[in-house]
Design a protein around this motif. Structure first.
Motif, PDB file in Angstrom:
ATOM      1  N   ARG A  28      25.704 -33.234  12.923  1.00  0.00           N
ATOM      2  CA  ARG A  28      25.372 -32.960  14.324  1.00  0.00           C
ATOM      3  C   ARG A  28      26.253 -33.754  15.293  1.00  0.00           C
ATOM      4  N   GLU A  86      13.967 -38.302  15.800  1.00  0.00           N
ATOM      5  CA  GLU A  86      13.940 -36.934  16.308  1.00  0.00           C
ATOM      6  C   GLU A  86      14.002 -35.928  15.154  1.00  0.00           C
ATOM      7  N   LEU A  87      14.803 -36.211  14.156  1.00  0.00           N
ATOM      8  CA  LEU A  87      14.912 -35.307  13.009  1.00  0.00           C
ATOM      9  C   LEU A  87      13.597 -35.254  12.230  1.00  0.00           C
ATOM     10  N   ARG A 119      10.661 -35.531  13.454  1.00  0.00           N
ATOM     11  CA  ARG A 119       9.744 -34.683  14.229  1.00  0.00           C
ATOM     12  C   ARG A 119      10.033 -33.207  13.965  1.00  0.00           C
ATOM     13  N   GLU A 120      11.304 -32.869  13.835  1.00  0.00           N
ATOM     14  CA  GLU A 120      11.677 -31.484  13.555  1.00  0.00           C
ATOM     15  C   GLU A 120      11.180 -31.044  12.172  1.00  0.00           C
ATOM     16  N   CYS A 121      11.112 -31.969  11.238  1.00  0.00           N
ATOM     17  CA  CYS A 121      10.698 -31.639   9.873  1.00  0.00           C
ATOM     18  C   CYS A 121       9.254 -31.157   9.802  1.00  0.00           C
ATOM     19  N   GLN A 122       8.470 -31.440  10.831  1.00  0.00           N
ATOM     20  CA  GLN A 122       7.072 -31.027  10.832  1.00  0.00           C
ATOM     21  C   GLN A 122       6.906 -29.528  11.035  1.00  0.00           C
ATOM     22  N   ASN A 123       7.985 -28.845  11.384  1.00  0.00           N
ATOM     23  CA  ASN A 123       7.911 -27.406  11.632  1.00  0.00           C
ATOM     24  C   ASN A 123       7.837 -26.587  10.340  1.00  0.00           C
ATOM     25  N   GLU A 137       5.299 -40.270  12.039  1.00  0.00           N
ATOM     26  CA  GLU A 137       5.802 -38.897  12.064  1.00  0.00           C
ATOM     27  C   GLU A 137       5.807 -38.294  10.657  1.00  0.00           C
TER      28      GLU A 137
END
Length: 267
Positions: A130, A153-154, A156-160, A181
């Motif tokens: 990135r 931040e990454l 947090r994205e993994c929770q999707n 997280e």
């Protein structure tokens, strides 16, 4: 026109048979996993060679058919989806691999990916991609704090998504916000190893800023001791990797994750 209608009907019938067979196969996969769990058998089996032999037999069986490759591609997809069903039955959540650099996170995540067709998130690789530069360059140009914020931040994205293996950088578990997280979507697995094992594994690596130009037992031991308590506090389960094959490590992970899953579903 009668011929056309017959062929159309035959095709519909084939589709129904295929759907019934696929459902039956998926149910057998579920029953197989449940049987292993109920009888204390290892869910992970070194069956790669057997699967390849089966595939070779099917390939030879279709040798004279022009669409052999298409059929085998469908077969590969079915096997891949069956592995995903197994992983969902076994885990049903994300698995976060934490631990000191060189503890075996990438090796374990790769093995679990091949065994259960789970998606793998290599945090360092994604952050480097990135930013268009190596981890060492990120540290040098933006500083460690910037990199740590990228990690959070990454996560947090993994929770999707679920049923992912997230291979975390060595410092991820040092921040409580990261631990919080991770716990929102999965189980935290701490991989440990001795300083001697770590040194052996990272000796030829040059993408670990905290060890570069200081790869000694003393320095590694000092860093590990500074992080040990945070690692222990973050971990849901702990697996030591010294002297074990990747198969043995992954088998232990699965066996330790299972009681946690059962406990969470019955709570």
């Amino acid at each position: 026109m009668e011929k056309l209608q017959k062929l159309s009907n035959d095709l519909d019938m084939c589709d129904e048979v295929i759907m019934d067979i696929l459902r039956m196969r998926c149910q057998i996969v579920q029953e197989l996993i449940h049987y292993k769990q109920e009888n204390g058998l290892s869910p992970i089996q070194p069956e790669q060679e057997q699967q390849q032999q089966k595939k070779d037999i099917f390939t030879k069986k279709l040798a004279d058919y022009e669409y052999q490759q298409s059929i085998m591609s469908i077969y590969d997809f079915i096997i891949d989806q069956s592995k995903r069903i197994q992983s969902h039955e076994l885990f049903g959540q994300n698995i976060f691999l934490v631990g000191f650099m060189g503890a075996g996170k990438s090796t374990v995540s790769s093995y679990l990916k091949n065994t259960f067709s789970m998606d793998v998130i290599e945090m360092d690789e994604i952050i480097a991609k990135r930013n268009g530069m190596s981890i060492s360059e990120i540290f040098e140009l933006h500083g460690e704090q910037y990199f740590r914020n990228e990690e959070t931040e990454l996560l947090r994205e993994c929770q999707n998504k679920k049923n992912q293996i997230i291979s975390c950088g060595g410092g991820v578990a040092m921040r409580q916000v990261n631990v919080d997280e991770m716990r929102k979507s999965g189980t935290i697995v701490l991989l440990t190893a001795s300083p001697e094992t770590i040194l052996e594994r990272v000796q030829s690596s040059h993408d670990r800023p905290l060890l570069e130009n200081n790869k000694t037992i003393e320095h590694i031991t000092s860093l590990m001791q500074a992080r040990e308590q945070a690692y222990q506090d973050a971990a849901d389960i702990i697996v030591n990797t010294d002297g074990k094959s990747v198969f043995e490590i992954c088998e232990e992970i699965v066996n330790k994750v299972q009681p946690l899953k059962i406990e969470s579903t019955t709570a």
